[in-house]
Design a protein around this motif. Structure first.
Motif, PDB file in Angstrom:
ATOM      1  N   GLY A 222       0.816  -1.210   0.000  1.00  0.00           N
ATOM      2  CA  GLY A 222       0.000   0.000   0.000  1.00  0.00           C
ATOM      3  C   GLY A 222       0.847   1.256   0.000  1.00  0.00           C
ATOM      4  O   GLY A 222       0.569   2.219  -0.729  1.00  0.00           O
ATOM      5  N   LEU A 223       1.910   1.266   0.803  1.00  0.00           N
ATOM      6  CA  LEU A 223       2.817   2.411   0.820  1.00  0.00           C
ATOM      7  C   LEU A 223       3.517   2.575  -0.523  1.00  0.00           C
ATOM      8  O   LEU A 223       3.678   3.696  -1.014  1.00  0.00           O
ATOM      9  N   ARG A 224       3.911   1.461  -1.143  1.00  0.00           N
ATOM     10  CA  ARG A 224       4.551   1.557  -2.462  1.00  0.00           C
ATOM     11  C   ARG A 224       3.635   2.258  -3.463  1.00  0.00           C
ATOM     12  O   ARG A 224       4.071   3.126  -4.228  1.00  0.00           O
ATOM     13  N   VAL A 288      -6.572   9.208  10.083  1.00  0.00           N
ATOM     14  CA  VAL A 288      -7.722   8.840   9.252  1.00  0.00           C
ATOM     15  C   VAL A 288      -8.441   7.623   9.824  1.00  0.00           C
ATOM     16  O   VAL A 288      -9.612   7.382   9.501  1.00  0.00           O
ATOM     17  N   ASN A 289      -7.772   6.852  10.671  1.00  0.00           N
ATOM     18  CA  ASN A 289      -8.413   5.672  11.264  1.00  0.00           C
ATOM     19  C   ASN A 289      -9.570   6.026  12.181  1.00  0.00           C
ATOM     20  O   ASN A 289     -10.466   5.205  12.408  1.00  0.00           O
ATOM     21  N   GLU A 304     -11.150   4.174   1.727  1.00  0.00           N
ATOM     22  CA  GLU A 304     -11.086   3.427   0.475  1.00  0.00           C
ATOM     23  C   GLU A 304     -11.851   4.155  -0.625  1.00  0.00           C
ATOM     24  O   GLU A 304     -11.384   4.254  -1.766  1.00  0.00           O
ATOM     25  N   ASP A 305     -13.041   4.662  -0.297  1.00  0.00           N
ATOM     26  CA  ASP A 305     -13.813   5.436  -1.273  1.00  0.00           C
ATOM     27  C   ASP A 305     -13.001   6.635  -1.754  1.00  0.00           C
ATOM     28  O   ASP A 305     -12.974   6.955  -2.942  1.00  0.00           O
ATOM     29  N   PHE A 306     -12.360   7.302  -0.795  1.00  0.00           N
ATOM     30  CA  PHE A 306     -11.619   8.511  -1.146  1.00  0.00           C
ATOM     31  C   PHE A 306     -10.409   8.190  -2.017  1.00  0.00           C
ATOM     32  O   PHE A 306     -10.128   8.885  -2.993  1.00  0.00           O
ATOM     33  N   THR A 307      -9.706   7.120  -1.675  1.00  0.00           N
ATOM     34  CA  THR A 307      -8.540   6.711  -2.451  1.00  0.00           C
ATOM     35  C   THR A 307      -8.925   6.429  -3.900  1.00  0.00           C
ATOM     36  O   THR A 307      -8.275   6.899  -4.842  1.00  0.00           O
ATOM     37  N   MET A 340      -3.621   0.347   0.025  1.00  0.00           N
ATOM     38  CA  MET A 340      -3.290   1.751   0.271  1.00  0.00           C
ATOM     39  C   MET A 340      -4.001   2.259   1.526  1.00  0.00           C
ATOM     40  O   MET A 340      -3.402   2.928   2.385  1.00  0.00           O
ATOM     41  N   ALA A 341      -5.276   1.929   1.643  1.00  0.00           N
ATOM     42  CA  ALA A 341      -6.047   2.376   2.803  1.00  0.00           C
ATOM     43  C   ALA A 341      -5.523   1.759   4.091  1.00  0.00           C
ATOM     44  O   ALA A 341      -5.513   2.416   5.145  1.00  0.00           O
TER      45      ALA A 341
END
Length: 475
Positions: A222-224, A288-289, A304-307, A340-341
């Motif tokens: 996710g960080l990558r 964000v959590n 997740e929606d935002f990403t 990512m999330a």
């Protein structure tokens, strides 16, 4: 992830006063039958075909740049005291001092106490609402798009040989009013490590070295993805770009530096016509959590929606036609978006050694002024009515109706209209993430206290304001 927006090719011409005018879409048609053949039809879509060569667009916009920059500088100097007045006692994440004092300028002959004693109607009729409290235009509002501060540009160029410099526009707010660069990175899973970035800017070249052995494989992937550049409206491979050379694009953490913020700004993609779009200053991803709303006004329900929304739409002003042309990166929801999330939800707020588990000050550690500021926060100041709980957010949205204080008008290509409902951002770590409000119009915490004192009508005393700022610096 919150990145800049751009609505089509702009025809710019410098006039004798040095002020520029722009021609672009005006939004959905209201009465198409009433338009003459010579009247441009309002349009929500940006033109897809290239009618000018890249060199022609480049040369025209470079020639216009000085006037564009001067117009914005004049607006900032009219609104704010931009001098360097650092705190001698309060720093951000590491060593950068916070800027102090009220920077919003008052109209001649007006004091803050006198202003606070008037009704919104009186202030509107006299035209005495401070201009620094009005919506802040993009550095070139007619053009829009993502703009990065110099420190980020230089670091990415040095570390990745990736250039996010725009040939038509530079960053506007002085660096002293921005968050410390690069931001520190704290993880909810490993609070014992402190700043896991070790003072480095996290990039595609060092993320593995910094985080392998700390993150699990999904989080690491996710960080990558968060540090991988993807095509975006202004930075892509097409001729309709704002970089000298074709660009690999931007990464999520190019704005949300190290999971924090570098102050990069853009315009929201979900408002038309252009003059009604809001400038958006990049918020930190810390915490964000514990948040349940994402986007200052969109109210997306999960990160997740935002990403996914950012990659599919916001990167390209919500224009799926342009996105297809410029190379939209369609993320796979079940793996890439989720990965990512999962990393984003590990990003923690900075340590706050004076706060107890419930978010209240420890009387044994706090000063008398800070404790008094806490009383103001939960009492007369009415701050806690929205900024509640140990993270200081009610996870809701509120419309302050600040338009009660001024008449709608245009400034530097932006309509000074109502803001509408804006999400309640958490206040933990607030001293580390200037400037403030969704568009960055408030440069200091003192400005922020004056703004809410006026808009909420709380009539705080000078001492109450001072102590409230001291309290906010402990969060």
């Amino acid at each position: 992830m919150s990145h800049a927006r751009h609505w089509g090719r702009i025809a710019i011409a410098a006039v004798s006063t040095g002020i520029l005018t722009a021609s672009l879409w005006k939004g959905p048609a209201v009465n198409a039958q009433a338009t003459s053949p010579q009247t441009p039809v309002p349009n929500s879509y940006a033109p897809v075909d290239d009618k000018e060569s890249f060199q022609a667009v480049h040369d025209r916009m470079v020639a216009a740049k000085a006037a564009v920059q001067q117009r914005q500088l004049d607006l900032l100097n009219e609104r704010y005291d931009l001098s360097d007045r650092p705190s001698s006692t309060v720093t951000m994440d590491r060593t950068k001092p916070v800027q102090t004092g009220v920077r919003v300028k008052l109209p001649a002959g007006v004091t803050w106490d006198a202003l606070a004693s008037q009704t919104p109607e009186q202030i509107r009729e006299k035209g005495s609402f401070p201009k620094g409290f009005l919506p802040l235009p993009h550095a070139h509002h007619e053009e829009g798009g993502m703009v990065f501060p110099h420190a980020e540009l230089q670091e990415l160029l040095d570390k990745e040989q990736r250039d996010l410099t725009r040939f038509d526009l530079d960053f506007d707010i002085p660096e002293r009013f921005l968050a410390e660069f690069p931001a520190a990175t704290y993880l909810t899973t490993r609070p014992d490590l402190g700043d896991v970035s070790k003072g480095q800017l996290i990039t595609i070249n060092n993320y593995y070295e910094l985080f392998s052995g700390i993150l699990n494989p999904k989080q690491l992937e996710g960080l990558r993805l968060l540090v991988t550049p993807f095509p975006q409206q202004q930075f892509n491979q097409t001729t309709d770009r704002r970089s000298d050379k074709p660009s690999r694009g931007v990464a999520c953490l190019d704005c949300h530096t190290n999971g924090g913020t570098n102050g990069a700004f853009h315009e929201v993609g979900d408002i038309r016509p252009q003059e009604f779009r809001h400038r958006i200053e990049t918020p930190a991803l810390r915490g964000v959590n514990i948040q349940r709303l994402f986007g200052s006004q969109r109210a997306l329900k999960t990160v997740e929606d935002f990403t996914e929304f950012e990659q599919r739409a916001a990167y390209f002003d919500g224009d799926h036609v342009i996105a297809a042309k410029k190379g939209v990166n369609v993320l796979e929801r079940g793996s890439q978006v989720h990965f990512m999330a999962e990393f984003e939800e590990l990003l923690d707020f900075p340590p706050a050694p004076k706060l107890m588990w419930d978010g209240k000050l420890d009387p044994a550690k706090a000063t008398k002024e800070e404790l008094h500021g806490q009383d103001v926060f939960y009492g007369k100041g009415r701050c806690a009515e929205c900024h509640s709980g140990q993270y200081f957010t009610d996870n809701s949205m509120h419309d302050l109706h600040a338009e009660r204080f001024y008449t709608q008008h245009m400034e530097n290509g932006m309509m000074m209209a109502r803001d509408g409902a804006i999400k309640t951002f958490p206040l933990r770590g607030i001293k580390d993430t200037p400037p403030y409000l969704h568009d960055g119009r408030l440069l200091t915490l003192e400005d922020t206290v004056e703004y809410f004192n006026l808009v909420l009508g709380t009539k705080l005393t000078a001492q109450e304001k001072k102590d409230l700022v001291s309290y906010l610096q402990t969060l």
